[in-house]
Write an enzyme that holds these catalytic residues in place. Structure first.
Site, PDB file in Angstrom:
ATOM      1  N   GLU A  23       0.805  -1.215   0.000  1.00  0.00           N
ATOM      2  CA  GLU A  23       0.000   0.000   0.000  1.00  0.00           C
ATOM      3  C   GLU A  23       0.840   1.268   0.000  1.00  0.00           C
ATOM      4  OE1 GLU A  23      -0.474  -2.583   1.936  1.00  0.00           O
ATOM      5  OE2 GLU A  23      -2.554  -3.275   1.751  1.00  0.00           O
TER       6      GLU A  23
ATOM      7  N   PHE B 143      -9.513  -2.642   2.710  1.00  0.00           N
ATOM      8  CA  PHE B 143     -10.110  -2.436   4.027  1.00  0.00           C
ATOM      9  C   PHE B 143      -9.514  -1.181   4.663  1.00  0.00           C
ATOM     10  CE2 PHE B 143     -10.596  -6.948   3.194  1.00  0.00           C
ATOM     11  CZ  PHE B 143     -11.933  -7.144   3.518  1.00  0.00           C
TER      12      PHE B 143
ATOM     13  N   HIS C  35     -10.135  -5.641  10.784  1.00  0.00           N
ATOM     14  CA  HIS C  35     -10.895  -5.414   9.555  1.00  0.00           C
ATOM     15  C   HIS C  35     -12.241  -4.745   9.827  1.00  0.00           C
ATOM     16  CE1 HIS C  35      -8.029  -8.526   8.306  1.00  0.00           C
ATOM     17  NE2 HIS C  35      -8.260  -8.182   7.061  1.00  0.00           N
TER      18      HIS C  35
END
Length: 326
Positions: free
Chosen positions: A60, A83, A129
């Site tokens: 990411e 998420f 999550h």
């Protein structure tokens, strides 16, 4: 009017903006040929090809950094982080680069990028999550933060975010993925960033409901109505900038404020809303305002525990009854 599911409204927003502007491209994990973890990018890879719908590694920080660079040089990247919890992996390029470069370079460049992610609880996904981190992002000057609660707002806010000249974080609600709602079938449907929506009118109490707490608040309002209490329910839609005027106007009318969000209470969006109303019009409060939030603890895995953990229509109803009784 057409009826679309929440995730389909996202697909439509991406498709329409990619057709409208060839500088718009999408990148993220599993957004390509597979069509996304919730089918939210289905068909885009086939329509626009691998140059504009790019699958990325599980890195990411790296691909968000690449998006910042491409936005600086004239592209309009849209980045998916599957998420919301894992936006924490790319805070450096968001907080130290995307949010600040326009200021640091005296407005010579802009960073027109969108990052969207799926967050919140209700699906028994556990502590890593299920988080709601809007207050983190809204604390940073230079970042805009939106949370759509309906398919129409997913469509309109995403399209507005893609056209904005600033970095925008769009936090989507996992539990609402399958929600169906009416959406304009024709025309260019845009929802201005920074404008709240009065989802239900009322005169006795103001309920501000963030994200997927909106359906819960509306159900609580219907329960209250059977007792003769008419609640006004406001969906902020945009966390930063915040439409404090709409909320203040409602509180000045009702004199009572209840804020419902699934992020933790301390240092959160609810605290900020209460502070702003108090600073501008403290005497609007006939009684002390309150927040309905989860306890200050990580989200549990077990469905029975998560049901106790998250706000419900019953807990909102009980909290507002307490306000009315004061």
């Amino acid at each position: 009017m057409a009826r679309l599911k929440y995730y389909q409204a996202l697909t439509r927003a991406l498709r329409e903006e990619m057709v409208r502007d060839e500088r718009v491209f999408l990148m993220g994990e599993d957004v390509g040929e597979s069509g996304g973890i919730f089918a939210q990018t289905r068909g885009l890879y086939q329509q626009f090809g691998s140059a504009r719908v790019r699958d990325t590694p599980i890195a990411e920080n790296g691909f968000v950094s690449a998006a910042v660079g491409s936005a600086m040089t004239g592209m309009r990247p849209v980045v998916e982080i599957g998420f919301e919890d894992f936006v924490t992996c790319c805070m450096e390029p968001l907080v130290n680069q995307a949010a600040k470069l326009g200021y640091m370079l005296g407005g010579q460049i802009s960073v027109p990028m969108v990052l969207y992610a799926f967050g919140g609880g209700g699906l028994n996904a556990g502590p890593q999550h299920s988080q709601s981190l809007a207050a983190w992002f809204a604390h940073v000057p230079g970042l805009k933060v939106v949370i759509p609660s309906t398919p129409a707002d997913v469509l309109g806010l995403m399209k507005s975010a893609i056209r904005d000249e600033n970095p925008v974080i769009c936090l989507l609600c996992k539990k609402l993925i399958g929600l169906t709602g009416e959406v304009e079938s024709e025309g260019d449907h845009l929802v201005p960033i920074g404008r709240a929506r009065v989802a239900r009118s009322g005169s006795d109490v103001t309920i501000v409901a963030v994200g997927q707490m909106l359906p819960i608040a509306l159900k609580a309002a219907r329960m209250l109505s059977t007792d003769g209490v008419e609640a006004e329910v406001i969906d902020p839609r945009s966390i930063s900038p915040l439409d404090e005027d709409t909320i203040l106007t409602s509180v000045e009318k009702t004199g009572r404020l209840c804020i419902v969000h699934e992020a933790h209470g301390p240092f959160g969006v609810g605290s900020e809303i209460i502070a702003r109303i108090a600073e501008k019009s403290l005497t609007s409060f006939r009684v002390p305002p309150l927040r309905v939030t989860p306890p200050f603890a990580p989200s549990p895995f077990a469905p029975s525990l998560e049901e106790l953990y998250l706000p419900t229509s019953a807990s909102v109803y009980e909290a507002v009854c307490g306000l009315i009784a004061i």
